[in-house]
Motif scaffolding. Structure first.
Motif, short mmCIF file in Angstrom:
data_model
loop_
_atom_site.label_atom_id
_atom_site.label_comp_id
_atom_site.label_asym_id
_atom_site.label_seq_id
_atom_site.Cartn_x
_atom_site.Cartn_y
_atom_site.Cartn_z
N LEU A 46 26.62 42.88 49.53
CA LEU A 46 27.52 42.42 48.39
C LEU A 46 28.32 42.80 47.46
N MET A 47 28.47 43.67 46.46
CA MET A 47 29.01 44.57 45.71
C MET A 47 30.01 45.31 46.65
N TRP A 48 30.12 45.78 47.53
CA TRP A 48 31.02 46.35 48.30
C TRP A 48 32.36 44.95 48.72
N ALA A 49 31.80 43.78 48.89
CA ALA A 49 32.67 42.96 49.33
C ALA A 49 33.17 41.88 48.40
N LEU A 50 31.95 41.77 47.64
CA LEU A 50 33.38 40.80 46.41
C LEU A 50 33.97 41.63 45.88
N THR A 51 33.82 43.34 45.89
CA THR A 51 35.17 44.22 44.94
C THR A 51 36.13 43.66 45.82
N TYR A 52 36.28 43.92 47.76
CA TYR A 52 37.49 44.20 48.20
C TYR A 52 37.83 42.62 48.39
N LEU A 53 37.24 41.85 48.48
CA LEU A 53 37.62 40.33 48.40
C LEU A 53 38.48 39.80 47.12
N ALA A 54 37.70 40.42 45.56
CA ALA A 54 38.52 40.20 44.43
C ALA A 54 40.00 41.11 44.45
N GLN A 55 39.67 41.90 45.48
CA GLN A 55 41.29 42.57 45.30
C GLN A 55 41.64 41.98 46.37
N LEU A 56 41.62 41.73 46.80
CA LEU A 56 42.37 40.91 48.53
C LEU A 56 42.96 39.90 47.71
N HIS A 57 42.53 38.96 47.01
CA HIS A 57 43.29 37.33 47.16
C HIS A 57 42.31 37.78 45.34
#
Length: 71
Positions: A46-57
């Motif tokens: 969850l931490m990785w996915a939220l950080t990754y998606l926050a950087q994408l959009h």
């Protein structure tokens, strides 16, 4: 890369969590080991996915300050 990598990595983590259900059969306290392993995998994902998606959009688009016109 895009949002699909989040999905495929989620499938991998779900597989690891399912494997953790059967991995700790011979341990002294298997419920504790399973719970710790599954919670650790889920929280890291969850931490990785939220950080990754926050950087994408990003919510706030950065603005450049060096575009001022000198008078």
């Amino acid at each position: 890369m895009g949002g699909a990598s989040v999905f495929w990595f989620g499938v991998l983590v779900a597989g690891l969590c399912a494997g953790a259900l059967f991995m700790f059969k011979g341990k002294e306290d298997p419920t504790l080991w399973r719970t710790c392993t599954i919670l650790s995998l889920a929280c890291c994902y969850l931490m990785w996915a939220l950080t990754y998606l926050a950087q994408l959009h990003p919510i706030i688009v950065p603005k450049r300050d060096d575009l001022r016109i000198d008078i």
